[in-house]
Structures are given as structure tokens and as C-alpha cells.
Design a protein around this motif. Structure first.
Motif, PDB file in Angstrom:
ATOM      1  N   LEU A 369       0.833  -1.202   0.000  1.00  0.00           N
ATOM      2  CA  LEU A 369       0.000   0.000   0.000  1.00  0.00           C
ATOM      3  C   LEU A 369       0.870   1.256   0.000  1.00  0.00           C
ATOM      4  N   ASP A 370       1.980   1.225   0.731  1.00  0.00           N
ATOM      5  CA  ASP A 370       2.901   2.370   0.712  1.00  0.00           C
ATOM      6  C   ASP A 370       3.467   2.578  -0.688  1.00  0.00           C
ATOM      7  N   TYR A 371       3.782   1.476  -1.365  1.00  0.00           N
ATOM      8  CA  TYR A 371       4.284   1.600  -2.734  1.00  0.00           C
ATOM      9  C   TYR A 371       3.237   2.246  -3.634  1.00  0.00           C
ATOM     10  N   CYS A 372       1.995   1.759  -3.519  1.00  0.00           N
ATOM     11  CA  CYS A 372       0.919   2.330  -4.338  1.00  0.00           C
ATOM     12  C   CYS A 372       0.762   3.823  -4.078  1.00  0.00           C
ATOM     13  N   MET A 373       0.759   4.210  -2.804  1.00  0.00           N
ATOM     14  CA  MET A 373       0.579   5.634  -2.483  1.00  0.00           C
ATOM     15  C   MET A 373       1.760   6.453  -2.972  1.00  0.00           C
ATOM     16  N   GLY A 374       2.978   5.874  -2.944  1.00  0.00           N
ATOM     17  CA  GLY A 374       4.140   6.590  -3.457  1.00  0.00           C
ATOM     18  C   GLY A 374       4.037   6.860  -4.943  1.00  0.00           C
ATOM     19  N   VAL A 375       3.503   5.895  -5.696  1.00  0.00           N
ATOM     20  CA  VAL A 375       3.330   6.073  -7.137  1.00  0.00           C
ATOM     21  C   VAL A 375       2.195   7.048  -7.424  1.00  0.00           C
ATOM     22  N   VAL A 376       1.061   6.861  -6.741  1.00  0.00           N
ATOM     23  CA  VAL A 376      -0.123   7.674  -6.998  1.00  0.00           C
ATOM     24  C   VAL A 376       0.097   9.123  -6.582  1.00  0.00           C
ATOM     25  N   ALA A 377       0.902   9.350  -5.557  1.00  0.00           N
ATOM     26  CA  ALA A 377       1.134  10.716  -5.071  1.00  0.00           C
ATOM     27  C   ALA A 377       1.769  11.606  -6.130  1.00  0.00           C
ATOM     28  N   GLN A 378       2.378  11.012  -7.145  1.00  0.00           N
ATOM     29  CA  GLN A 378       3.000  11.792  -8.213  1.00  0.00           C
ATOM     30  C   GLN A 378       1.977  12.281  -9.238  1.00  0.00           C
ATOM     31  N   LEU A 379       0.743  11.819  -9.134  1.00  0.00           N
ATOM     32  CA  LEU A 379      -0.294  12.183 -10.094  1.00  0.00           C
ATOM     33  C   LEU A 379      -0.956  13.494  -9.706  1.00  0.00           C
ATOM     34  N   ALA A 380      -1.774  13.999 -10.606  1.00  0.00           N
ATOM     35  CA  ALA A 380      -2.557  15.209 -10.327  1.00  0.00           C
ATOM     36  C   ALA A 380      -3.610  14.895  -9.265  1.00  0.00           C
ATOM     37  N   PRO A 381      -4.040  15.890  -8.468  1.00  0.00           N
ATOM     38  CA  PRO A 381      -5.010  15.639  -7.393  1.00  0.00           C
ATOM     39  C   PRO A 381      -6.264  14.919  -7.872  1.00  0.00           C
ATOM     40  N   ARG A 382      -6.778  15.294  -9.042  1.00  0.00           N
ATOM     41  CA  ARG A 382      -7.987  14.636  -9.545  1.00  0.00           C
ATOM     42  C   ARG A 382      -7.729  13.159  -9.817  1.00  0.00           C
ATOM     43  N   GLU A 383      -6.546  12.857 -10.362  1.00  0.00           N
ATOM     44  CA  GLU A 383      -6.204  11.470 -10.644  1.00  0.00           C
ATOM     45  C   GLU A 383      -5.997  10.671  -9.359  1.00  0.00           C
ATOM     46  N   VAL A 384      -5.482  11.342  -8.326  1.00  0.00           N
ATOM     47  CA  VAL A 384      -5.320  10.676  -7.033  1.00  0.00           C
ATOM     48  C   VAL A 384      -6.674  10.235  -6.501  1.00  0.00           C
ATOM     49  N   LEU A 385      -7.651  11.166  -6.529  1.00  0.00           N
ATOM     50  CA  LEU A 385      -8.995  10.834  -6.028  1.00  0.00           C
ATOM     51  C   LEU A 385      -9.634   9.733  -6.859  1.00  0.00           C
ATOM     52  N   ASP A 386      -9.445   9.787  -8.174  1.00  0.00           N
ATOM     53  CA  ASP A 386     -10.008   8.739  -9.036  1.00  0.00           C
ATOM     54  C   ASP A 386      -9.413   7.382  -8.688  1.00  0.00           C
ATOM     55  N   TRP A 387      -8.094   7.347  -8.450  1.00  0.00           N
ATOM     56  CA  TRP A 387      -7.456   6.074  -8.105  1.00  0.00           C
ATOM     57  C   TRP A 387      -7.979   5.549  -6.775  1.00  0.00           C
ATOM     58  N   VAL A 388      -8.097   6.425  -5.777  1.00  0.00           N
ATOM     59  CA  VAL A 388      -8.574   5.998  -4.458  1.00  0.00           C
ATOM     60  C   VAL A 388      -9.972   5.396  -4.572  1.00  0.00           C
ATOM     61  N   LYS A 389     -10.862   6.070  -5.282  1.00  0.00           N
ATOM     62  CA  LYS A 389     -12.238   5.565  -5.414  1.00  0.00           C
ATOM     63  C   LYS A 389     -12.255   4.235  -6.169  1.00  0.00           C
ATOM     64  N   ARG A 390     -11.451   4.156  -7.231  1.00  0.00           N
ATOM     65  CA  ARG A 390     -11.419   2.917  -8.014  1.00  0.00           C
ATOM     66  C   ARG A 390     -10.861   1.763  -7.179  1.00  0.00           C
ATOM     67  N   PHE A 391      -9.829   2.046  -6.393  1.00  0.00           N
ATOM     68  CA  PHE A 391      -9.238   1.000  -5.549  1.00  0.00           C
ATOM     69  C   PHE A 391     -10.235   0.530  -4.494  1.00  0.00           C
TER      70      PHE A 391
END
Length: 672
Positions: A369-391
Motif C-alpha cells: 500500500l505504501d508503494y501504491c501511495m508513493g506512485v499515486v502521489a506523483q499524479l494530479a489531485p484529480r487522478e489521485v482521487l479517481d485512483w482511491v475511489k477505483r481502488f
């Protein structure tokens, strides 16, 4: 389990022996009439795994794994019940469809058996070729890759000669036509209709299912021809016995180590798997030429709860690691991500630097999960929220959502309250109703949606540990009928007496009739306040004490019930166990048990039987305890009812209940 499946299971158990089956996976020795050995499901130094061969059960006193022959085969091979049943039925010669013949199913089963035999022929052909003179180039390649002989032997590596008809001729000698070879995926057909060997000039890696049968092959070119366009690796295509997204290379060889350690190493290449095993990492397996699939994660989940993902450190490897983590975490499993240094793979690292360097990578690997958050944190805020909801929407168990939300909010800088408010409504609309009310089922009695017994009615019959309205078939029929019959006034209320729920107590007749919400005294009907239910105060071990005796001596069930043994049962699993014993007896009862009740039954059936005089002594003690407990529960219930009726202004009710209390307890000045 359907009645047909139960019949098949009985037949399989009659033909296959649990101890013989277990010996395929572990060493056993006989101790005091039991087979014992080191448990294949957890690491241990002292044997705690025991088999009761007579009853066909196993139990581990260390990790509490338990079950019968089918359960053992499922767990040790990571199979679903249906898969295990089919494989064991085929081994035992039991026809699953003998009760309802299906020509299509029989045809598919025949084709599967044919393919398995053809792949066994091909495996032997490739292995024989490796030892022949024309296999010298392949042997030199194996030597250059520093593969140990025991690895070559245990993984049954082979050699496919650079010839067009080598395997085709071998199949023809076994009376298989080229067309059958094409259907099995061993031969190929070109546009002109010519049939030829699929694997040519390659080191062969047999791919096995969890029962050890070869179901596919992978092949690596060892001498590249610059004039030909040749893929470095090719794999078997999908066939009647193989779906590449469902299997893992080396899982058959690694399954025991994975089960014992509850952790798997998952890598991408054939050679990586072989090197890991050679260097002592015998819990390693690999994906088969495709990205990791949910089916592969599910299969690994049958053996372990933690996976170490080993990927290349390039961009493709990082993306593959992210997707793999999502699937593994979505099933509630743990994972770590081991990214290899640029230009390195597991094989080259181990060959050059040994296990020390690889251990450093393992120990420094981030949590999934830390790895996933490290990768996702590099995305735009909207993409971060989309990833969280999809996950969160992809989670296999809704209960995991709450667990992950806190970590995601903290790791990605999100507001946890807002995230929960956003996710919760969406999840509620997606989830089906988990507990639907059955036709004719009310809410005033029986079991709550969670399966917990409730005492929803008040009054004299509702003391601690009492479950008056036991319905649901033959298992509880005798109790229910006796309980609801009622007794004449002056008799103590026992487990088969007392007013039913929804009735009132008639002072004149001493019988229950009508609704219990009023008390009839001569010609008056006066409402009185309903007392709250007296909640059970019995400790859980009391319930289990009764069940232990029941499991060891099921033939004495009627005696236990006569003395109020069933009245102590409060857990749903305990009631299911009791009812199964009543309906099926000791012989086949395990077929009708699941979960905790099955584990409890097996654990206590594993105990050594006691002499007859000891059995009678234990019976005397248990019955004495039950009788004392029954009197105590009756007293508590009656006192509770008296207090609440007194609040309703019914002095006659007080006197009548006091008289019944005295008679019930057998004394006029009891401890209540």
C-alpha cells in the motif's frame, strides 16, 4: 454440499485413505494409534499434526488446521472444493456425473484425460532428448546458466530439437494423430494446412497443475538465428486443460513451502524461479508470460496471506507492480514490492552477489500500500482521487474499505471524514442486501440476521440460556414439541414445559393460552408492564463443556437433552452442531458441518476414547451440573417475572408465581 456431492465424497473416502494421501506431502509415523508428522500448513520443529485414520480426520494442535480427506487436499493444493472433488474423484475412479449423465461433460472429461496423457508423452520426449547427443547444446546452455542438476531434475527441464516433426512422430507412436496434437496445443498448423512441432530448438519448462500433472510448456530459444524472427520465449496456448491466466510456474514445487511460511515470492521469468529455488527460496513461483491476474492471486491466496512481488526496476516493471499490488491488497492480503536494480534480474543478482544482496532488497522492500501511495502521489489531485475511489470500489470484502480509508487518507493527505462520506454512500448502493427475510419468517423470535440466538420473549420460560421457540426441522422437533406442550399447574417448568411465546398463563388451569401480554386472574384481565429479557450470564466454556461431552459420546445425546444440555447452547455454531448430531448421528455428521462446528467436532473426536466406567462417571458429573444449572435458571427467570408483575399491581400473580417457584426449586426458602 448437495446430496449428490455428499454421496460422491463418501465414495471417494471409501476408496482413498487420508494417511496415504498425506504421505505424498509429508512424512508420517505412527504414535499410539495415530499418524503424526510435521504440519504442512505451518512451520514447526515438533510434530503436532495428527491423523485419525479410523474416522478419516486430521487435526493440527499447533495451527488448529482440521478436516477430512477433501479438506486436506483443498488446503495443501490451494484448490476450491469443486476442483478438489473432481481431481480426487478421477483418481479414485468415481464418476461425478453417474447420477445425472451429461454427454457433453463426459466428452469434455475424455478430452481432458487425452490431453493430459499427450502432455505426459511430450514431457518424457523432451526429457529424453536432453540426455541424447543432439541435446548437447542445451546441456551446455544449462551449464552456463549454472543450474544445479537437482533443479533440472525436480523441474523436469527438457530439450525440443530443432526439427519439424520430432514431437509429432513421438505422438504418432502413441497412436495420436497430428490433428489431436494441434487440438492439444502441442503442434501447430500453418496457413497451407501443414502440421509441425510448436516447440523447436528450445529449452523446455514443463508447467504443472497443483496435482503434479503437466498441462503446458514454456520454451526458451538457446541459439538465436539472426536470419529468423524468433521470440526469446514462447508458451502453450490455451487448451482444454490450460488457461494461462489461472496458473503459476513452479507453484506445484513451491506449494508446501508457501503453505508453511504463509508467504510467496512471485517473479516474472522461468529462470528467476529456478534460481530462487536453487538458492534456497523454495517458496518462489512465477507468472506465465502475462500480467498477474485475479485468478492467479486467488490461487496463491489459498496457500498464503503475504506475497513478495519481484519486478524489473524499469517503467514497465513499476506499472506492473502497481497493478499487482491493487489486486493483492483488494483481496485483503499483504504484499511487498521488490524492484530490481536497473539492468538486473533475480537470476543475475543471485549468481553474481549471492543471497546477501537479495536479502537486502527484500528487507528494504516497501509495503504494497505504501508503494501504491508513493506512485499515486506523483499524479494530479484529480487522478489521485479517481485512483482511491477505483481502488476502494474493487475490494473483494466491503469490510476492508474502512481499514484502507484511514491509511489512504493519511498517506495521500486527504481528509478522512470527507473520504468516508464520499465512499460510503456509493458502497451502500453497490452492496446487495446481505440478510433477506425468508418467507414466513418474522422478527419476533428465532435468530437475528447475524445468526445470533435471541430471547425476544419475556416471562417465566425466558431465563438465562433458554431458547424457547426452537424450530427448523427434525433436529429440534422433539425439543420444540415437548417444550410447547405445557404442564398442569403445580409442576415445575422444565425444558419441555412452560407457556409458549405469545401466550398467557392461566391461573385457574395452570396452562398457557392466548397472549402473554396480560395476566388472567379469575375474571379479570389487567395489563401489566412487560419485563425486559433476562440476558444469559453463562460463560462460554459451559457451552463448550456440554458440546465436548456430546462430541465424545454422541450416543448419549438424548440423556444430555433430558437434563437440559441444549438449553445452555447460545452460539449459532453450537446449535448447528447439536442439530447435526441429532439428525445424522456420529457416523456421517462431519459431512453436514462447516466452519467452527466442524473444527470443534474433529478436535474433540481426535481425543482418545475413555473406558466405560470413566464415561459413566463423566456422565454423572455433567448431568449433575446441568440439573443444578437448570434450577438456577428457573429461579432467576421466575424472580424476574415476579418483580415485574408486582410493578403491574398484581398481588395474586405474586403469590401464584412464588408457589410455582417453591415447587420448582423443591424448597420454600431457596437462595433466591
Amino acid at each position: 454440499m448437495s446430496a449428490r456431492d455428499q454421496s460422491v465424497v463418501r465414495e471417494i473416502k471409501a476408496r482413498l485413505n487420508l494417511a496415504d494421501l498425506a504421505r505424498r506431502y509429508m512424512e508420517l509415523r505412527q504414535v499410539s494409534g495415530r499418524w503424526k508428522g510435521l504440519c504442512p500448513f505451518h512451520q514447526e520443529k515438533t510434530p503436532s499434526f495428527s491423523i485419525n485414520e479410523q474416522e478419516g480426520f486430521y487435526y493440527c494442535f499447533g495451527c488448529h488446521a482440521s478436516g477430512d480427506l477433501i479438506d486436506f487436499y483443498c488446503r495443501v493444493n490451494g484448490l476450491e472444493f469443486r476442483e478438489a472433488l473432481e481431481q480426487l474423484a478421477e483418481e479414485a475412479g468415481v464418476e461425478l456425473q453417474e447420477y445425472r449423465p451429461d454427454p457433453k461433460v463426459q466428452l469434455e472429461r475424455g478430452l481432458r484425460r487425452q490431453c493430459l496423457h499427450m502432455y505426459a508423452v511430450a514431457r518424457d520426449h523432451f526429457r529424453d532428448n536432453l540426455a541424447r547427443p543432439d541435446g548437447e547444446d542445451c546441456r551446455k546452455y544449462i551449464e552456463r546458466r549454472a543450474l544445479a542438476p537437482h533443479i533440472v531434475e525436480s523441474f523436469e527441464l527438457g530439450w525440443a530439437p530443432d526439427a519439424w516433426q520430432s514431437l509429432s512422430d513421438a505422438l504418432r507412436r502413441e497412436e495420436y494423430s497430428p490433428e489431436q496434437g494441434v487440438e492439444a496445443g502441442l503442434l501447430s498448423r500453418n496457413e497451407r494446412g501443414r502440421i509441425f512441432d510448436r516447440f523447436r530448438g528450445r529449452l523446455i519448462f514443463p508447467i504443472k497443475d497443483l496435482s503434479g500433472q503437466v498441462i503446458a510448456f514454456g520454451g526458451r530459444i538457446i541459439i538465436a538465428d539472426p536470419e529468423k524472427e524468433q521470440a526469446k520465449y514462447i508458451n502453450s496456448s490455451d487448451t482444454p486443460i490450460y488457461k494461462k491466466g489461472e496458473h503459476l510456474y513452479g507453484l506445484f514445487q513451491a506449494r508446501r513451502a508457501i503453505s508453511a511460511r504463509r508467504r510467496a515470492l512471485l517473479t516474472e521469468g522461468y529462470m528467476d524461479v529456478l534460481s530462487l529455488h536453487q538458492y534456497g527460496y523454495d517458496n518462489a513461483c512465477g507468472v506465465l508470460g502475462t500480467a498477474l491476474t485475479p485468478e492467479q492471486v486467488k490461487r496463491l491466496g489459498g496457500f498464503c496471506s503475504s506475497i513478495d512481488l519481484i519486478f524489473d526496476g524499469d517503467e514497465a516493471g513499476r506499472k506492473a507492480a502497481l497493478k499487482s499490488c491493487e489486486m493483492i491488497l483488494g483481496r485483503g492480503m499483504q504484499c511487498r514490492v521488490v524492484l530490481m536494480p536497473e539492468g538486473e534480474d533475480v537470476d543475475s543478482l543471485l549468481q553474481r552477489d549471492g543471497t546477501g544482496a537479495f536479502e537486502q532488497l527484500l528487507n528494504s522492500a516497501p509495503d504494497g500500500l505504501d508503494y501504491c501511495m508513493g506512485v499515486v502521489a506523483q499524479l494530479a489531485p484529480r487522478e489521485v482521487l479517481d485512483w482511491v475511489k477505483r481502488f476502494l470500489d474493487s475490494l473483494a470484502q466491503p469490510e476492508l474499505c474502512s481499514f484502507y480509508i484511514s491509511r489512504l487518507a493519511s498517506g495521500l493527505g486527504l481528509d478522512e471524514t470527507e473520504l468516508r462520506a464520499t465512499i460510503a454512500p456509493a458502497r451502500r448502493t453497490q452492496q446487495p442486501q446481505r440478510y433477506a427475510q425468508k418467507p414466513g419468517q418474522g422478527t419476533g423470535h428465532g435468530h437475528a440476521p447475524g445468526g445470533n440466538p435471541v430471547s425476544a420473549r419475556y416471562g417465566m420460560e425466558n431465563g438465562p440460556g433458554w431458547h424457547p421457540d426452537r424450530t427448523g426441522g427434525a433436529a429440534g422437533a422433539g425439543y420444540n414439541q415437548g417444550y410447547q406442550s405445557g404442564r398442569q399447574s403445580g409442576q415445575p417448568f422444565g425444558p419441555k414445559s412452560g407457556p409458549k411465546s405469545g401466550q398467557k398463563y392461566d391461573q385457574n388451569s395452570g396452562r398457557a393460552s392466548g397472549g402473554y401480554g396480560t395476566y388472567r386472574s379469575k375474571d379479570r384481565r389487567t395489563p401489566y408492564p412487560q419485563p425486559p429479557a433476562v440476558r444469559p450470564s453463562l460463560a462460554v466454556p459451559l457451552e463448550e463443556t456440554v458440546l465436548q461431552f456430546l462430541v465424545r459420546h454422541p450416543h448419549l445425546q438424548a440423556v444430555l437433552e433430558e437434563h437440559g444440555g441444549r438449553e445452555l447452547l447460545q452460539s449459532p455454531w453450537a446449535e448447528r452442531l447439536w442439530e447435526a448430531v441429532v439428525e445424522h448421528g456420529a457416523g456421517d455428521v462431519a459431512l453436514y458441518l462447516t466452519g467452527k462446528e466442524k473444527e470443534f467436532w474433529i478436535r474433540h473426536r481426535m481425543e482418545t476414547s475413555m473406558p466405560a466406567e470413566k464415561e459413566q462417571e463423566e456422565l454423572h458429573d455433567v448431568c449433575g451440573f446441568l440439573d443444578r444449572n437448570r434450577r438456577q435458571q428457573q429461579g432467576q427467570s421466575l424472580v424476574a417475572a415476579m418483580r415485574h408483575m408486582k410493578q403491574g399491581g398484581e398481588p395474586d400473580a405474586d403469590l401464584e408465581l412464588l408457589r410455582v417457584l417453591n415447587e420448582s426449586l423443591g424448597r420454600s426458602n431457596g437462595e433466591y
